[in-house]
Design a protein around this motif. Structure first.
Motif, PDB file in Angstrom:
ATOM      1  N   GLU A  53       1.137  -1.301   0.277  1.00  0.00           N
ATOM      2  CA  GLU A  53      -0.097  -0.022   0.075  1.00  0.00           C
ATOM      3  C   GLU A  53       0.913   1.358  -0.019  1.00  0.00           C
ATOM      4  N   ARG A  54       2.245   1.452   0.693  1.00  0.00           N
ATOM      5  CA  ARG A  54       2.509   2.314   0.969  1.00  0.00           C
ATOM      6  C   ARG A  54       3.751   2.544  -0.016  1.00  0.00           C
ATOM      7  N   PHE A  55       3.843   1.647  -0.654  1.00  0.00           N
ATOM      8  CA  PHE A  55       5.965   1.772  -1.797  1.00  0.00           C
ATOM      9  C   PHE A  55       4.940   1.612  -2.893  1.00  0.00           C
ATOM     10  N   VAL A  56       4.425   0.653  -3.275  1.00  0.00           N
ATOM     11  CA  VAL A  56       4.477  -0.436  -4.739  1.00  0.00           C
ATOM     12  C   VAL A  56       3.194   0.553  -5.241  1.00  0.00           C
ATOM     13  N   GLN A  57       2.234   0.930  -4.348  1.00  0.00           N
ATOM     14  CA  GLN A  57       0.822   1.588  -4.770  1.00  0.00           C
ATOM     15  C   GLN A  57       0.848   3.430  -4.822  1.00  0.00           C
ATOM     16  N   PRO A  58       1.746   3.676  -4.535  1.00  0.00           N
ATOM     17  CA  PRO A  58       1.768   5.174  -4.931  1.00  0.00           C
ATOM     18  C   PRO A  58       2.365   5.325  -6.296  1.00  0.00           C
ATOM     19  N   ILE A  59       3.046   4.222  -6.789  1.00  0.00           N
ATOM     20  CA  ILE A  59       4.086   4.222  -7.549  1.00  0.00           C
ATOM     21  C   ILE A  59       3.068   3.603  -8.851  1.00  0.00           C
ATOM     22  N   ALA A  60       2.522   2.698  -8.828  1.00  0.00           N
ATOM     23  CA  ALA A  60       1.251   2.170  -9.865  1.00  0.00           C
ATOM     24  C   ALA A  60       0.590   3.408 -10.055  1.00  0.00           C
ATOM     25  N   ASP A  61      -0.037   3.896  -9.338  1.00  0.00           N
ATOM     26  CA  ASP A  61      -0.409   5.246  -9.910  1.00  0.00           C
ATOM     27  C   ASP A  61      -0.367   6.345 -10.118  1.00  0.00           C
ATOM     28  N   CYS A  62       1.137   5.996  -9.711  1.00  0.00           N
ATOM     29  CA  CYS A  62       1.375   7.490 -10.795  1.00  0.00           C
ATOM     30  C   CYS A  62       1.656   7.111 -12.312  1.00  0.00           C
ATOM     31  N   LEU A  63       2.165   5.971 -12.017  1.00  0.00           N
ATOM     32  CA  LEU A  63       2.951   5.920 -13.457  1.00  0.00           C
ATOM     33  C   LEU A  63       1.498   5.462 -14.681  1.00  0.00           C
ATOM     34  N   THR A  64       0.254   5.127 -14.170  1.00  0.00           N
ATOM     35  CA  THR A  64      -1.039   4.772 -15.426  1.00  0.00           C
ATOM     36  C   THR A  64      -2.122   5.799 -14.589  1.00  0.00           C
ATOM     37  N   GLY A  65      -1.858   6.608 -14.017  1.00  0.00           N
ATOM     38  CA  GLY A  65      -2.970   7.830 -14.082  1.00  0.00           C
ATOM     39  C   GLY A  65      -2.156   9.162 -14.552  1.00  0.00           C
TER      40      GLY A  65
END
Lengths: 214, 214
Positions: free
Chosen positions: B46-58
Motif C-alpha cells: 500500500e505504502r510503496f508499490v501502490q503510489p508508484i503504480a498510480d503515478c505510472l498509470t494515472g
C-alpha cells in the motif's frame, strides 16, 4: 485532497516521490529523479512495479535457514547435498549470505538471524530466532558455528551473546579474521584494526631457531 | 524458470532486485538493501508499490506547460492568476521547475520541454515540443523567455537552438547568470566558471570618476 507540498503540480507525482523516499538513504531529489526516470520509460508497470509487488506478496522463508524461499520449502542452499552440514554460518540477513557466497570458499550451511541484537535500536535477543538456532545446533551434526557479523557494536554484541549460549553446546565457535583489508595502506589503517592485525599476526616464514612470540 | 544468478535462493527476490536496478545510479548492492528494507517493513504494498503504480498509470500532462497534471487540465501553476504571463521560463523537466520554485523569486509561467537536445544521445529538436513553445510565444503576451537549462553540452545546445528560433519572434531572451556558486572558494572554482565570473563581473560600488570597463 491534502495540500500539495513544495510546488508539486501533481498529487500522483508527489505521493510516488514520498513512496520512493521510504527507501533507505533516498532523499527527495533522488526520489524525484527515480520517478521521472520511471515515467519516461515504457512498460514500467510490468518491469518495475510488478516484480517488487510479487516479491512483497509472495516471499516465504526456508524452514531450515530462515532465509528466502519462494515456495516455503527448503531453499536451494539448504537442499544442496554437495555442501557440508558440519559447518553452520550464522548471518544477520540474506545480503550477508550473498556476500559470503560471492567471496567463495565456504561450503557449509547458513542460518539467517534476520537482524542483530541492538539494545539502542530496541532489538533484544528475544526478538531473534535464537532458540531455533540453538535447537538446530543441539540436533547434532554441526562441528563448527561461524558467527559472521559486521564489525560494529550490534555485530559484536550479537557475537558475544551467541558465544555464551553456544559454549554450552560443545561446538567449535569461530568468527571471521580481523585485520588489514585488501588494498589498505598501513598508514591509513585505523588504530583498532592495526592493533588487532599486529596482535593476531600470522607467520609467513620462521627461520630455524627463531619463532614469533607474542 | 531461468537460472538463479549469484547465489540467490529466491527468484522473487532476484527479479525484484533486477527491477530496482533499473533506477538511475542504483547498483546491485543498493537494490538488495532497498528490497530487504521493503520486505522488513509492513504495508509496503500500500505504502510503496501502490503510489508508484498510480503515478505510472494515472499521470497526465498540462496542455499549457506540458508539465504534470493529474487530471489532464491546466496545472495549478498555469492556472495561478497571481503569476504573470509575461515571463515564460523554459525548463528541461519538472525537477528543474521544482528547483526554480524552491529558489523563489520567479513569478511567471513555465514551459516543460521534457528533455534537451542531445545529438550524442540521439535526441534532436524534432523530438521536443519546440513548435508548441514557439506557438505559445507567438500567441502573444510574453515579453521574456528565460531558457533555464543545466550548464552542460545538452543545455548549451538547446539554448543555442532555441535562441535562434526565438530571435525571430521579437521577445526578450535570457539565461540564468553564470558565475561563482555560493560557498565556493575562489581557488577551487574551475577556470571556465572563474573566467566567466570575472568577464561578467558586477559593480558593487563605483567611486566618482571611475567605472568598471570590459
Amino acid at each position: 485532497m491534502e495540500e500539495l507540498e513544495l510546488g508539486y503540480n501533481s498529487q500522483l507525482f508527489a505521493r510516488a516521490v514520498e513512496a520512493l523516499m521510504q527507501l533507505p538513504g533516498v532523499g527527495r531529489k533522488s526520489a524525484q529523479r527515480y520517478m521521472l526516470h520511471l515515467l519516461q520509460r515504457g512498460e514500467m508497470h510490468e518491469r518495475f512495479v510488478q516484480p517488487i509487488a510479487d516479491c512483497l506478496t509472495g516471499m516465504q522463508h526456508c524452514p531450515e535457514c530462515l532465509g528466502f524461499s519462494d515456495t516455503g520449502v527448503r531453499c536451494p542452499t539448504c537442499a544442496d547435498e554437495s555442501r557440508t552440514n558440519g559447518q553452520l554460518c550464522v548471518v544477520a540477513d540474506v545480503r550477508d549470505q550473498l556476500a559470503i557466497e560471492r567471496a567463495g570458499g565456504f561450503n557449509g550451511k547458513y542460518f539467517v538471524l534476520g537482524g542483530l541484537i541492538d539494545p539502542m535500536g530496541g532489538i533484544g535477543p528475544e526478538q531473534l530466532p535464537i532458540a531455533q538456532l540453538l535447537q538446530r545446533v543441539q540436533d547434532g551434526g554441526i562441528d563448527e558455528v561461524i558467527l559472521a557479523f559486521s564489525v560494529n557494536m550490534e555485530g559484536d554484541t550479537t557475537t558475544f551473546y551467541l558465544r555464551r549460549k553456544l559454549e554450552e553446546l560443545n561446538v567449535r565457535i569461530s568468527v571471521p579474521a580481523r585485520g588489514m583489508p585488501f588494498g589498505e595502506t598501513l598508514e591509513q589503517t585505523d588504530e583498532i584494526t592495526l592493533g588487532q592485525a599486529l596482535r593476531q599476526r600470522t607467520s609467513v616464514h620462521v627461520p630455524m631457531g627463531l619463532a614469533v612470540e607474542d
